[in-house]
Design a protein around this motif. Structure first.
Motif, mmCIF file in Angstrom:
data_model
loop_
_atom_site.group_PDB
_atom_site.id
_atom_site.type_symbol
_atom_site.label_atom_id
_atom_site.label_comp_id
_atom_site.label_asym_id
_atom_site.label_seq_id
_atom_site.Cartn_x
_atom_site.Cartn_y
_atom_site.Cartn_z
ATOM 1 N N THR A 70 5.732 -20.104 -34.512
ATOM 2 C CA THR A 70 4.350 -19.769 -34.169
ATOM 3 C C THR A 70 3.623 -21.068 -33.864
ATOM 4 O O THR A 70 3.776 -22.041 -34.599
ATOM 5 C CB THR A 70 3.646 -19.052 -35.352
ATOM 6 O OG1 THR A 70 4.371 -17.866 -35.674
ATOM 7 C CG2 THR A 70 2.208 -18.682 -35.013
ATOM 8 N N ARG B 23 9.634 -19.335 -41.268
ATOM 9 C CA ARG B 23 8.476 -19.254 -40.366
ATOM 10 C C ARG B 23 8.035 -20.675 -40.078
ATOM 11 O O ARG B 23 7.548 -21.381 -40.970
ATOM 12 C CB ARG B 23 7.332 -18.480 -41.018
ATOM 13 C CG ARG B 23 7.621 -16.999 -40.972
ATOM 14 C CD ARG B 23 6.414 -16.170 -40.726
ATOM 15 N NE ARG B 23 5.734 -16.387 -39.465
ATOM 16 C CZ ARG B 23 4.796 -15.577 -39.007
ATOM 17 N NH1 ARG B 23 4.431 -14.534 -39.694
ATOM 18 N NH2 ARG B 23 4.196 -15.813 -37.866
ATOM 19 N N ARG C 99 11.462 -18.256 -36.887
ATOM 20 C CA ARG C 99 10.382 -17.669 -36.079
ATOM 21 C C ARG C 99 9.308 -18.725 -35.848
ATOM 22 O O ARG C 99 8.721 -19.244 -36.801
ATOM 23 C CB ARG C 99 9.791 -16.456 -36.798
ATOM 24 C CG ARG C 99 8.603 -15.887 -36.041
ATOM 25 C CD ARG C 99 8.130 -14.596 -36.649
ATOM 26 N NE ARG C 99 6.848 -14.219 -36.073
ATOM 27 C CZ ARG C 99 6.085 -13.251 -36.555
ATOM 28 N NH1 ARG C 99 6.481 -12.562 -37.616
ATOM 29 N NH2 ARG C 99 4.930 -12.960 -35.978
ATOM 30 N N LEU D 108 10.090 -14.108 -31.848
ATOM 31 C CA LEU D 108 9.120 -13.215 -32.506
ATOM 32 C C LEU D 108 9.751 -12.292 -33.554
ATOM 33 O O LEU D 108 9.153 -11.991 -34.582
ATOM 34 C CB LEU D 108 8.396 -12.382 -31.435
ATOM 35 C CG LEU D 108 7.204 -11.560 -31.894
ATOM 36 C CD1 LEU D 108 6.082 -12.460 -32.396
ATOM 37 C CD2 LEU D 108 6.690 -10.673 -30.760
ATOM 38 N N ASN E 34 5.602 -23.035 -38.202
ATOM 39 C CA ASN E 34 4.330 -23.143 -37.482
ATOM 40 C C ASN E 34 4.178 -24.565 -36.990
ATOM 41 O O ASN E 34 4.255 -25.505 -37.784
ATOM 42 C CB ASN E 34 3.156 -22.838 -38.418
ATOM 43 C CG ASN E 34 3.252 -21.469 -39.064
ATOM 44 O OD1 ASN E 34 3.487 -20.470 -38.378
ATOM 45 N ND2 ASN E 34 3.097 -21.415 -40.367
ATOM 46 N N GLU F 42 7.614 -18.774 -28.727
ATOM 47 C CA GLU F 42 7.055 -17.756 -29.635
ATOM 48 C C GLU F 42 7.620 -16.374 -29.304
ATOM 49 O O GLU F 42 7.987 -15.617 -30.197
ATOM 50 C CB GLU F 42 5.526 -17.714 -29.503
ATOM 51 C CG GLU F 42 4.831 -18.911 -30.105
ATOM 52 C CD GLU F 42 3.307 -18.779 -30.059
ATOM 53 O OE1 GLU F 42 2.661 -19.045 -31.070
ATOM 54 O OE2 GLU F 42 2.774 -18.418 -28.983
ATOM 55 N N TYR G 223 -4.978 -18.605 -36.825
ATOM 56 C CA TYR G 223 -3.630 -18.671 -36.238
ATOM 57 C C TYR G 223 -2.561 -18.302 -37.259
ATOM 58 O O TYR G 223 -1.465 -17.896 -36.907
ATOM 59 C CB TYR G 223 -3.352 -20.089 -35.722
ATOM 60 C CG TYR G 223 -4.228 -20.504 -34.568
ATOM 61 C CD1 TYR G 223 -4.140 -19.860 -33.332
ATOM 62 C CD2 TYR G 223 -5.139 -21.549 -34.703
ATOM 63 C CE1 TYR G 223 -4.936 -20.245 -32.267
ATOM 64 C CE2 TYR G 223 -5.943 -21.939 -33.649
ATOM 65 C CZ TYR G 223 -5.846 -21.293 -32.430
ATOM 66 O OH TYR G 223 -6.636 -21.677 -31.383
ATOM 67 N N THR G 224 -2.873 -18.462 -38.547
ATOM 68 C CA THR G 224 -1.902 -18.203 -39.616
ATOM 69 C C THR G 224 -2.026 -16.786 -40.181
ATOM 70 O O THR G 224 -1.482 -16.518 -41.252
ATOM 71 C CB THR G 224 -2.121 -19.192 -40.766
ATOM 72 O OG1 THR G 224 -3.530 -19.176 -41.092
ATOM 73 C CG2 THR G 224 -1.705 -20.603 -40.400
ATOM 74 N N GLN H 262 0.108 -14.861 -43.009
ATOM 75 C CA GLN H 262 0.996 -15.782 -43.732
ATOM 76 C C GLN H 262 0.301 -16.258 -45.005
ATOM 77 O O GLN H 262 -0.921 -16.332 -45.069
ATOM 78 C CB GLN H 262 1.323 -16.996 -42.857
ATOM 79 C CG GLN H 262 2.024 -16.640 -41.562
ATOM 80 C CD GLN H 262 2.644 -17.867 -40.913
ATOM 81 O OE1 GLN H 262 3.344 -18.634 -41.546
ATOM 82 N NE2 GLN H 262 2.376 -18.055 -39.628
#
Ligand code: IPE
Ligand code: IPE
Ligand code: MG
Length: 242
Positions: free
Chosen positions: A106, A136, A104, A130, A138, A126, A175-176, A179
């Motif tokens: 981001t 994850r 995923r 999703l 980033n 993204e 933005y995180t 998480q």
């Protein structure tokens, strides 16, 4: 199932949940090899592929990669253009495999201020991933830690005029959001600074700096960093019971 080879003494049951990397040293690598800086950055994207694959194989939950800072716009136009092109090339060649691997994606940073093609590619990556439930990933692009916090505070004020702000109000607007904070922050290229990366999230991260330049960094180096992390005693301001 563990598919990655082990190069260092690491305990797979005590992995950092979230690893963040400041990918530095492409320019020095290019200089060493007497090639243009753009080739240094391009070679760096090969490292990127290896480290994403290796993190996913080893079972890391979240991987954050600092690719382009809000300050990097100050670089020569040709270098900025080369980096912008690499964003398009990287996603064009990797998105199918990343999606297949259940990654995923981001983007951390202000996508709206990017050129339209880059903005659209990142939005699409993204959107497409999703619902994925694996690693994850980033990627910080046009990212600045201070801008991130400032934006979060401004969003809160807009939504809650006159109200007092809490730490949670800020954290959930970064933005995180949602998480875990990075447990381990690795910086390649040997500098001992954050360069505006994850100013908020790094409050209790373990920091690891290696002189290895990003294009030379590999799976074994990542495992070495994790092994070093596993020798640290995290205290979070408290006392550790012996
Ligand atoms: C990191 O490599 C990549 C970006 C900042 C985009 P550098 O280009 O900063 O490499 P050095 O620090 O000059 O060696
Ligand atoms: C940090 O590297 C930013 C990225 C890795 C994207 P820089 O090379 O921009 O950082 P400084 O200028 O050495 O602090
Ligand atoms: Mg640098």
């Amino acid at each position: 199932v563990m598919t990655a080879p082990l190069y260092a003494e690491i305990d797979l049951n005590r992995l950092p949940r979230h690893v963040a990397i400041i990918m530095d040293g492409n320019g020095r690598w290019a200089k060493q090899h007497k090639v243009k800086v753009a080739l240094g950055h391009r070679t760096g994207t090969e490292t990127l592929r290896e480290i994403i694959r290796s993190s996913s194989d080893i079972g890391i939950e979240a991987l954050s990669l600092y690719a382009f800072s809000t300050e990097n716009w100050a670089r020569p136009t040709a270098e900025v253009e080369a980096l912008m092109q690499l964003i398009l090339d990287f996603f064009a060649s990797e998105i199918d495999e990343l999606d297949e691997k259940n990654v995923r994606i981001t983007i951390l940073g202000d996508k709206d201020a990017l050129p339209p093609r880059q903005r659209d590619v990142l939005r699409e990556a993204e959107r497409r991933t999703l619902e994925n439930t694996g690693l994850r990933l980033n990627i910080a692009i046009n990212y600045g830690g201070r801008a991130e916090i400032t934006n979060a505070v401004n969003a809160f004020i807009r939504e809650n005029p006159g109200k007092k702000i809490t730490e949670q109000d800020i954290a959930c607007r970064l933005y995180t959001a949602g998480q875990p904070d990075p447990d381990l922050i690795i910086r390649t290229g040997g500098e001992m600074r954050l360069s505006n990366f994850m100013m908020w999230q790094s409050a209790y991260s373990e920091y690891y700096s290696t002189p290895v330049l990003w294009p030379d960094f590999g799976e074994a180096d990542l495992q070495e960093a994790i092994a070093a992390y596993q020798l640290r005693t995290r205290k979070f301001g408290g006392t550790v019971k012996k």
